[in-house]
Design an enzyme around this catalytic site. Structure first.
Site, PDB file in Angstrom:
ATOM      1  N   LYS A 140       1.974   1.940  -5.147  1.00  0.00           N
ATOM      2  CA  LYS A 140       2.597   1.348  -6.345  1.00  0.00           C
ATOM      3  C   LYS A 140       1.717   1.532  -7.575  1.00  0.00           C
ATOM      4  O   LYS A 140       2.209   1.783  -8.671  1.00  0.00           O
ATOM      5  CB  LYS A 140       2.827  -0.165  -6.129  1.00  0.00           C
ATOM      6  CG  LYS A 140       3.780  -0.485  -4.998  1.00  0.00           C
ATOM      7  CD  LYS A 140       3.873  -1.976  -4.769  1.00  0.00           C
ATOM      8  CE  LYS A 140       2.616  -2.606  -4.231  1.00  0.00           C
ATOM      9  NZ  LYS A 140       2.239  -2.193  -2.877  1.00  0.00           N
TER      10      LYS A 140
ATOM     11  N   ASP B  84       0.805  -1.230   0.000  1.00  0.00           N
ATOM     12  CA  ASP B  84       0.000   0.000   0.000  1.00  0.00           C
ATOM     13  C   ASP B  84       0.835   1.276   0.000  1.00  0.00           C
ATOM     14  O   ASP B  84       0.426   2.303   0.553  1.00  0.00           O
ATOM     15  CB  ASP B  84      -0.981   0.014   1.193  1.00  0.00           C
ATOM     16  CG  ASP B  84      -1.847  -1.224   1.208  1.00  0.00           C
ATOM     17  OD1 ASP B  84      -2.187  -1.716   0.123  1.00  0.00           O
ATOM     18  OD2 ASP B  84      -2.167  -1.712   2.309  1.00  0.00           O
TER      19      ASP B  84
ATOM     20  N   GLN C 105       2.141  -6.356  -3.375  1.00  0.00           N
ATOM     21  CA  GLN C 105       2.706  -6.613  -2.037  1.00  0.00           C
ATOM     22  C   GLN C 105       4.043  -5.875  -1.912  1.00  0.00           C
ATOM     23  O   GLN C 105       4.208  -4.854  -2.552  1.00  0.00           O
ATOM     24  CB  GLN C 105       2.867  -8.127  -1.771  1.00  0.00           C
ATOM     25  CG  GLN C 105       1.560  -8.863  -1.608  1.00  0.00           C
ATOM     26  CD  GLN C 105       0.854  -9.144  -2.906  1.00  0.00           C
ATOM     27  OE1 GLN C 105       1.422  -9.717  -3.811  1.00  0.00           O
ATOM     28  NE2 GLN C 105      -0.400  -8.767  -2.989  1.00  0.00           N
TER      29      GLN C 105
ATOM     30  N   GLY D 242      -4.543  -4.311  -3.652  1.00  0.00           N
ATOM     31  CA  GLY D 242      -5.535  -3.289  -3.994  1.00  0.00           C
ATOM     32  C   GLY D 242      -4.758  -2.063  -4.420  1.00  0.00           C
ATOM     33  O   GLY D 242      -4.045  -1.473  -3.608  1.00  0.00           O
ATOM     34  N   HIS D 243      -4.799  -1.743  -5.704  1.00  0.00           N
ATOM     35  CA  HIS D 243      -4.021  -0.622  -6.238  1.00  0.00           C
ATOM     36  C   HIS D 243      -4.972   0.471  -6.703  1.00  0.00           C
ATOM     37  O   HIS D 243      -5.784   0.252  -7.596  1.00  0.00           O
ATOM     38  CB  HIS D 243      -3.148  -1.095  -7.417  1.00  0.00           C
ATOM     39  CG  HIS D 243      -2.093  -2.073  -7.012  1.00  0.00           C
ATOM     40  ND1 HIS D 243      -1.220  -2.652  -7.885  1.00  0.00           N
ATOM     41  CD2 HIS D 243      -1.758  -2.571  -5.783  1.00  0.00           C
ATOM     42  CE1 HIS D 243      -0.394  -3.451  -7.235  1.00  0.00           C
ATOM     43  NE2 HIS D 243      -0.710  -3.436  -5.952  1.00  0.00           N
TER      44      HIS D 243
HETATM   45  P1  GDP Z   1      -0.660   0.219  -3.575  1.00  0.00           P
HETATM   46  O1  GDP Z   1      -1.279  -1.021  -3.081  1.00  0.00           O
HETATM   47  O2  GDP Z   1       0.812   0.291  -3.295  1.00  0.00           O
HETATM   48  O3  GDP Z   1      -0.958   0.511  -5.030  1.00  0.00           O
HETATM   49  O4  GDP Z   1      -1.320   1.431  -2.744  1.00  0.00           O
HETATM   50  P2  GDP Z   1      -2.894   1.580  -2.341  1.00  0.00           P
HETATM   51  O5  GDP Z   1      -3.632   2.031  -3.537  1.00  0.00           O
HETATM   52  O6  GDP Z   1      -3.380   0.383  -1.630  1.00  0.00           O
HETATM   53  O7  GDP Z   1      -2.796   2.722  -1.239  1.00  0.00           O
HETATM   54  C1  GDP Z   1      -2.252   3.960  -1.519  1.00  0.00           C
HETATM   55  C2  GDP Z   1      -3.306   5.032  -1.217  1.00  0.00           C
HETATM   56  O8  GDP Z   1      -2.677   6.304  -1.178  1.00  0.00           O
HETATM   57  C3  GDP Z   1      -4.373   5.145  -2.308  1.00  0.00           C
HETATM   58  O9  GDP Z   1      -5.575   5.549  -1.716  1.00  0.00           O
HETATM   59  C4  GDP Z   1      -3.826   6.244  -3.218  1.00  0.00           C
HETATM   60  O10 GDP Z   1      -4.837   6.916  -3.956  1.00  0.00           O
HETATM   61  C5  GDP Z   1      -3.208   7.155  -2.195  1.00  0.00           C
HETATM   62  N1  GDP Z   1      -2.028   7.915  -2.667  1.00  0.00           N
HETATM   63  C6  GDP Z   1      -0.986   7.490  -3.413  1.00  0.00           C
HETATM   64  N2  GDP Z   1      -0.044   8.444  -3.496  1.00  0.00           N
HETATM   65  C7  GDP Z   1      -0.500   9.504  -2.768  1.00  0.00           C
HETATM   66  C8  GDP Z   1       0.057  10.774  -2.429  1.00  0.00           C
HETATM   67  O11 GDP Z   1       1.164  11.142  -2.823  1.00  0.00           O
HETATM   68  N3  GDP Z   1      -0.707  11.587  -1.636  1.00  0.00           N
HETATM   69  C9  GDP Z   1      -1.949  11.218  -1.194  1.00  0.00           C
HETATM   70  N4  GDP Z   1      -2.629  12.062  -0.419  1.00  0.00           N
HETATM   71  N5  GDP Z   1      -2.486  10.032  -1.488  1.00  0.00           N
HETATM   72  C10 GDP Z   1      -1.764   9.173  -2.246  1.00  0.00           C
HETATM   73  P1  IMO Z   2      -0.723  -4.261  -2.263  1.00  0.00           P
HETATM   74  O1  IMO Z   2      -0.259  -4.780  -3.603  1.00  0.00           O
HETATM   75  C1  IMO Z   2      -0.973  -4.725   2.052  1.00  0.00           C
HETATM   76  C2  IMO Z   2      -0.724  -8.786   3.645  1.00  0.00           C
HETATM   77  C3  IMO Z   2      -1.986  -9.168   4.398  1.00  0.00           C
HETATM   78  C4  IMO Z   2      -1.387 -10.116   5.430  1.00  0.00           C
HETATM   79  C5  IMO Z   2      -0.301 -10.836   4.647  1.00  0.00           C
HETATM   80  C6  IMO Z   2      -0.720 -12.208   4.104  1.00  0.00           C
HETATM   81  O2  IMO Z   2      -2.043  -3.588  -2.294  1.00  0.00           O
HETATM   82  O3  IMO Z   2       0.340  -3.479  -1.591  1.00  0.00           O
HETATM   83  P2  IMO Z   2      -2.350 -12.924   2.120  1.00  0.00           P
HETATM   84  O4  IMO Z   2      -3.804 -12.679   1.898  1.00  0.00           O
HETATM   85  O5  IMO Z   2      -1.473 -12.386   1.029  1.00  0.00           O
HETATM   86  O6  IMO Z   2      -2.029 -14.352   2.425  1.00  0.00           O
HETATM   87  O7  IMO Z   2      -1.990 -12.090   3.470  1.00  0.00           O
HETATM   88  O8  IMO Z   2       0.030  -9.982   3.561  1.00  0.00           O
HETATM   89  N1  IMO Z   2      -0.945  -8.297   2.263  1.00  0.00           N
HETATM   90  C7  IMO Z   2      -0.980  -6.997   1.934  1.00  0.00           C
HETATM   91  N2  IMO Z   2      -0.924  -5.891   2.702  1.00  0.00           N
HETATM   92  N3  IMO Z   2      -1.029  -4.597   0.713  1.00  0.00           N
HETATM   93  C8  IMO Z   2      -1.053  -5.699  -0.077  1.00  0.00           C
HETATM   94  O9  IMO Z   2      -0.988  -5.618  -1.422  1.00  0.00           O
HETATM   95  C9  IMO Z   2      -1.064  -6.975   0.533  1.00  0.00           C
HETATM   96  N4  IMO Z   2      -1.111  -8.243   0.069  1.00  0.00           N
HETATM   97  C10 IMO Z   2      -1.021  -9.029   1.131  1.00  0.00           C
HETATM   98  O10 IMO Z   2      -2.597  -8.059   4.983  1.00  0.00           O
HETATM   99  O11 IMO Z   2      -0.757  -9.382   6.447  1.00  0.00           O
HETATM  100 MG    MG Z   3      -2.790  -1.696  -1.821  1.00  0.00          MG
END
Ligand code: GDP
Ligand code: IMO
Ligand code: MG
Length: 448
Positions: A18, A15, A228, A42-43
């Site tokens: 990416k 999270d 991840q 979740g991206h």
């Molecule tokens: P990922 O799993 O690495 O793709 O990241 P996620 O989407 O799960 O979580 C990142 C969250 O931060 C999302 O809600 C994005 O929209 C938000 N986000 C990403 N970059 C920025 C930033 O520079 N500033 C703010 N305020 N939000 C951001």
């Molecule tokens: P993105 O790509 C955050 C974490 C789960 C748990 C551990 C194992 O959005 O960054 P699993 O269901 O994979 O067997 O769970 O890994 N986990 C993540 N945490 N972002 C993710 O993906 C994750 N994918 C798995 O919360 O701790």
């Molecule tokens: Mg994510």
């Protein structure tokens, strides 16, 4: 061999943002590939004011000329994929089906994998806190060589049924022994349903190797959208509190079917503060109103961890769970640099850290650890659930800045934000090239 592959890799526990940088890097790319994990990821992409929470389809899909590939290292929940394709079509993204390719070698998550995920967690004294999406059990079957691959869905239904029958034998014994008769899988029913999914997706299912070799021969840009992160890696993360794949760069190249010689750039992604969802060590974690099961406790939300979570909207994109939050950890970055070969860092949420500083009056950076009586600047790999975790040594900085939407250069950033970046660069040894100033793809400063 031409070198035009960019890998995006998470440096902490996921999270980090990416999806945003991968999608942006995909603008000039021919191919964008998801390589590991499944819909545990979740991206979030914010493109032309549309917010797209994607779990499986690479974020490059928003660009009309990009081919998006689900690579052989992924484990695929077809129901989630089909609903994601619908979501993208409804959002007006053109030619989604024509541009989406699924490697026939990709493994399929079946309903019993999700039931097993819950069951295995319940057996544990220290549950991992998985996403319950069936990820671990699906990789388990893959390793046990009883997995069902996408290619199997294209077999005659009878042959698919025989494969499923073999795969479910041990699982059904386990379900029956635990009085979970409602979970006992029926091979005939599953074969019928998944054969139909195969028919629905037959135009997307393909051998991806010629697509990849053509792109390398033409020197086309290829982006790997890592899922991840480093600390969740099965071999290099906080085992056993990890996922069941290898999200480090070498693992993503394998999962994307790419040769290491084609690698040009690795972009490590982090947030200006850190977060973790699920259980396991988190040295810079801040106190927050979250109980041991990961649920929010009623409170006035005044604890430091609550301030960071609320200002950063840190709730899981996949499971909506509140994320544990803490200060920026540089020893982990330094370890990630060498395990993943990181060239540059993308540091997101610089805007949010400014807000956190305004609220608290300070921000902190962990520059090293005190561990077993020594000062170290890397993440020790001998921690396990019963060990002490490293004690962070912090540099405290005067906090508080705002970054307005017109700020598009490094020079225009507030001085306090620049100071923060300098401290991170020095302690991690990684150059910060991309700076996230908001959630949208364009909210990114690229530093020369
Ligand atoms: P990922 O799993 O690495 O793709 O990241 P996620 O989407 O799960 O979580 C990142 C969250 O931060 C999302 O809600 C994005 O929209 C938000 N986000 C990403 N970059 C920025 C930033 O520079 N500033 C703010 N305020 N939000 C951001
Ligand atoms: P993105 O790509 C955050 C974490 C789960 C748990 C551990 C194992 O959005 O960054 P699993 O269901 O994979 O067997 O769970 O890994 N986990 C993540 N945490 N972002 C993710 O993906 C994750 N994918 C798995 O919360 O701790
Ligand atoms: Mg994510």
């Amino acid at each position: 061999m031409n070198k035009n592959v960019t890998v995006i890799v998470g440096t902490k526990w996921g999270d980090e943002g990416k999806g945003k940088i991968a999608s942006r890097e995909a603008k000039e790319a021919k191919l964008v590939i998801r390589a590991t994990g499944g819909n545990n990821a979740g991206h979030t992409i914010v493109f032309n004011n549309i917010k797209l929470p994607l779990h499986l389809v690479p974020g490059g899909i928003v660009y009309p000329n990009t081919i998006c590939i689900i690579g052989p290292g992924v484990v695929l929940d077809l129901e989630v994929l089909l609903s994601e394709i619908e979501l993208l079509k409804k959002a007006g993204i053109p030619n989604v089906e024509e541009r989406l390719k699924i490697s026939g070698r990709t493994h399929v998550i079946l309903p019993y994998h999700k039931e097993l995920d819950v069951l295995y967690e319940n057996f544990k004294k220290h549950p991992v806190g998985t996403t319950k999406r069936g990820i671990g059990p699906c990789y388990g079957d893959k390793n046990n060589r009883t997995g069902i691959r996408i290619y199997d869905l294209l077999l005659p239904e009878k042959e698919l049924k025989e494969k499923i029958e073999e795969a479910i034998k041990p699982h059904n014994i386990l379900f029956k022994a635990n009085n979970m008769n409602e979970c006992v899988a029926n091979a005939e029913e599953l074969a019928k349903r998944y054969h139909e999914y195969g028919e629905l997706l037959q135009n997307q299912i393909t051998d991806i190797s010629p697509i990849i070799s053509d792109a390398i021969e033409n020197n086309d840009k290829i982006v790997v959208e890592g899922a991840q992160a480093f600390r969740l890696d099965l071999d290099h993360g906080d085992y056993p509190m990890v996922t069941s794949s290898n999200p480090v760069v070498s693992g993503t190249l394998c999962g994307a079917a790419l040769p290491p010689q084609a690698l040009k750039t690795v972009i490590g992604v982090d947030k200006a503060y850190n977060s973790r969802v699920g259980n396991g060590p988190f040295p810079t974690e801040l106190p927050a109103s979250i109980d041991e099961n990961g649920n929010l406790i009623e409170s006035d939300l005044e604890l430091e961890g609550d301030v960071v979570r609320e200002l950063g909207h840190e709730y899981g994109t996949t499971t909506k769970r509140p994320r544990r939050c803490g200060w920026m950890d540089c020893p982990i970055l330094r370890s990630a640099k060498y395990t993943c070969g990181i060239d540059f860092l993308c540091l997101n949420h610089l805007d949010t850290l400014g807000q956190i500083g305004l609220k608290l009056g300070y921000v902190k950076v962990c520059t090293s650890y005190k561990y077993k009586g020594k000062i170290i600047n890397y993440y020790p790999d001998d921690m396990n659930l019963s060990h002490e975790i490293p004690e962070p040594i912090y540099e405290t900085l005067e906090g508080g800045w705002t970054i307005d939407s017109n700020c598009k250069t490094y020079e225009a950033l507030p001085e306090l934000a620049k100071k923060f970046i300098e401290v991170v660069e020095k302690a991690s040894g990684i150059k910060v090239k991309y700076l996230g100033t908001g959630p949208a793809n364009d909210d990114l400063i690229v530093r020369d």
